[in-house]
Scaffold this motif. Structure first.
Motif, PDB file in Angstrom:
ATOM      1  N   HIS A  25       0.783  -0.831  -0.018  1.00 59.00           N
ATOM      2  CA  HIS A  25      -0.188   0.290  -0.114  1.00 59.00           C
ATOM      3  C   HIS A  25       0.827   1.425   0.102  1.00 59.00           C
ATOM      4  O   HIS A  25       1.744   1.437   0.827  1.00 59.00           O
ATOM      5  CB  HIS A  25      -0.776   0.024   1.171  1.00 59.00           C
ATOM      6  CG  HIS A  25      -1.621   1.296   1.260  1.00 59.00           C
ATOM      7  ND1 HIS A  25      -2.777   1.673   0.465  1.00 59.00           N
ATOM      8  CD2 HIS A  25      -1.538   2.263   2.182  1.00 59.00           C
ATOM      9  CE1 HIS A  25      -3.312   2.782   0.751  1.00 59.00           C
ATOM     10  NE2 HIS A  25      -2.628   3.332   1.757  1.00 59.00           N
TER      11      HIS A  25
ATOM     12  N   SER B  79      -5.961  -7.182   1.257  1.00 60.13           N
ATOM     13  CA  SER B  79      -6.488  -6.240   2.188  1.00 60.13           C
ATOM     14  C   SER B  79      -7.937  -5.967   1.813  1.00 60.13           C
ATOM     15  O   SER B  79      -8.279  -5.821   0.666  1.00 60.13           O
ATOM     16  CB  SER B  79      -5.599  -5.039   2.122  1.00 60.13           C
ATOM     17  OG  SER B  79      -6.362  -4.015   3.106  1.00 60.13           O
ATOM     18  N   LYS B  80      -8.770  -6.148   2.844  1.00 59.86           N
ATOM     19  CA  LYS B  80     -10.139  -5.806   2.548  1.00 59.86           C
ATOM     20  C   LYS B  80     -10.794  -4.239   2.776  1.00 59.86           C
ATOM     21  O   LYS B  80     -11.806  -3.930   2.435  1.00 59.86           O
ATOM     22  CB  LYS B  80     -11.244  -6.608   3.662  1.00 59.86           C
ATOM     23  CG  LYS B  80     -10.637  -8.334   3.475  1.00 59.86           C
ATOM     24  CD  LYS B  80     -11.437  -8.821   2.321  1.00 59.86           C
ATOM     25  CE  LYS B  80     -11.209 -10.211   2.358  1.00 59.86           C
ATOM     26  NZ  LYS B  80     -11.403 -11.019   1.242  1.00 59.86           N
ATOM     27  N   ASP B  81      -9.674  -3.826   3.276  1.00 55.48           N
ATOM     28  CA  ASP B  81     -10.135  -2.194   3.865  1.00 55.48           C
ATOM     29  C   ASP B  81      -9.976  -1.301   2.423  1.00 55.48           C
ATOM     30  O   ASP B  81      -9.229  -1.655   1.360  1.00 55.48           O
ATOM     31  CB  ASP B  81      -8.936  -1.470   4.450  1.00 55.48           C
ATOM     32  CG  ASP B  81      -8.928  -2.312   5.625  1.00 55.48           C
ATOM     33  OD1 ASP B  81      -9.773  -2.841   6.009  1.00 55.48           O
ATOM     34  OD2 ASP B  81      -7.659  -2.083   6.518  1.00 55.48           O
ATOM     35  N   ASP B  82     -11.177  -0.565   2.267  1.00 57.19           N
ATOM     36  CA  ASP B  82     -11.307   0.562   0.943  1.00 57.19           C
ATOM     37  C   ASP B  82     -10.562   1.921   1.524  1.00 57.19           C
ATOM     38  O   ASP B  82     -10.689   2.599   0.529  1.00 57.19           O
ATOM     39  CB  ASP B  82     -12.964   0.565   0.768  1.00 57.19           C
ATOM     40  CG  ASP B  82     -13.315  -0.672   0.072  1.00 57.19           C
ATOM     41  OD1 ASP B  82     -12.591  -1.301  -0.362  1.00 57.19           O
ATOM     42  OD2 ASP B  82     -14.444  -0.989   0.070  1.00 57.19           O
TER      43      ASP B  82
ATOM     44  N   CYS C 112      -7.944   4.392   3.489  1.00 56.48           N
ATOM     45  CA  CYS C 112      -6.472   4.405   3.756  1.00 56.48           C
ATOM     46  C   CYS C 112      -6.025   4.451   5.403  1.00 56.48           C
ATOM     47  O   CYS C 112      -6.911   5.157   5.778  1.00 56.48           O
ATOM     48  CB  CYS C 112      -5.513   5.283   3.115  1.00 56.48           C
ATOM     49  SG  CYS C 112      -3.991   5.414   3.727  1.00 56.48           S
ATOM     50  N   ASP C 113      -5.277   3.775   6.103  1.00 57.81           N
ATOM     51  CA  ASP C 113      -5.191   4.054   7.369  1.00 57.81           C
ATOM     52  C   ASP C 113      -4.441   5.218   7.757  1.00 57.81           C
ATOM     53  O   ASP C 113      -4.475   5.893   8.615  1.00 57.81           O
ATOM     54  CB  ASP C 113      -4.519   2.917   8.085  1.00 57.81           C
ATOM     55  CG  ASP C 113      -5.242   1.647   8.238  1.00 57.81           C
ATOM     56  OD1 ASP C 113      -6.551   1.639   8.132  1.00 57.81           O
ATOM     57  OD2 ASP C 113      -4.682   0.426   8.103  1.00 57.81           O
TER      58      ASP C 113
ATOM     59  N   LYS D  67      -9.956   7.126  -0.166  1.00 62.63           N
ATOM     60  CA  LYS D  67     -10.309   5.723  -0.638  1.00 62.63           C
ATOM     61  C   LYS D  67      -9.018   5.167  -1.442  1.00 62.63           C
ATOM     62  O   LYS D  67      -8.526   5.954  -2.157  1.00 62.63           O
ATOM     63  CB  LYS D  67     -11.421   5.778  -1.610  1.00 62.63           C
ATOM     64  CG  LYS D  67     -11.929   4.910  -2.157  1.00 62.63           C
ATOM     65  CD  LYS D  67     -13.042   4.884  -3.119  1.00 62.63           C
ATOM     66  CE  LYS D  67     -13.467   3.595  -3.601  1.00 62.63           C
ATOM     67  NZ  LYS D  67     -14.716   3.679  -4.676  1.00 62.63           N
ATOM     68  N   LYS D  68      -8.899   3.876  -1.414  1.00 56.78           N
ATOM     69  CA  LYS D  68      -7.799   3.285  -2.126  1.00 56.78           C
ATOM     70  C   LYS D  68      -8.035   2.997  -3.435  1.00 56.78           C
ATOM     71  O   LYS D  68      -8.918   2.705  -4.060  1.00 56.78           O
ATOM     72  CB  LYS D  68      -7.241   1.977  -1.227  1.00 56.78           C
ATOM     73  CG  LYS D  68      -6.753   2.310   0.072  1.00 56.78           C
ATOM     74  CD  LYS D  68      -6.388   0.940   0.604  1.00 56.78           C
ATOM     75  CE  LYS D  68      -6.250   0.935   1.931  1.00 56.78           C
ATOM     76  NZ  LYS D  68      -5.698  -0.628   2.662  1.00 56.78           N
TER      77      LYS D  68
END
Length: 136
Positions: free
Chosen positions: A25, A39-42, A44-45, A50-51
């Motif tokens: 990422h 990664s299931k996240d849409d 960014c931490d 949005k990625k």
């Protein structure tokens, strides 16, 4: 110890044969996170935006992108290209010779040449004939 080394080598071989997917990422052009797998996240931490998926172009509003790299051997135990296979020349037919050895009886030297005054060896005659004991 041999079993432990064999287990370690088997784990190394199986991990390269099966392979792994590395998820990278990038946020604002810098690597911020990496994982084994997807990664299931849409979101960014780091920045909360949005990625972008792998292969998408970054827009002015989207600063994050994901890349997937596969770590795997492409061909398992491949043969080098410059190796030449062995060329086996045809062999002429050779006659097979069969040798037979004569059968030689083997006897003990103690039986053939007795040195001690021992009783004679076991014979095939019954005991009552050897002792001349005839009962009616």
């Amino acid at each position: 110890m041999k079993r432990f080394i064999a287990v370690i080598l088997a784990i190394i071989y199986m991990s390269t044969a099966m392979g792994a997917t590395v998820h990278l990422h990038y946020c604002m052009g810098k690597l911020t996170e990496w994982r084994l797998g997807d990664s299931k996240d849409d979101l960014c931490d780091t920045c909360g935006m949005k990625k972008a998926k792998a292969g998408e172009q970054l827009s002015k509003k989207n600063c994050c992108k994901d890349e997937f790299k596969e770590l795997k051997l492409k061909k398992d135990q491949r043969v080098p290209e410059n190796s030449q296979p062995f060329a086996f020349a045809p062999l002429p037919a050779t006659p097979v010779a069969i040798f037979t050895l004569p059968v030689v009886p083997v006897t003990s030297l103690a039986v053939v040449f007795p040195v001690a005054k021992a009783p004679p060896g076991i014979s095939g005659a019954p005991v009552f004939l050897l002792n001349c004991n005839f009962r009616i």
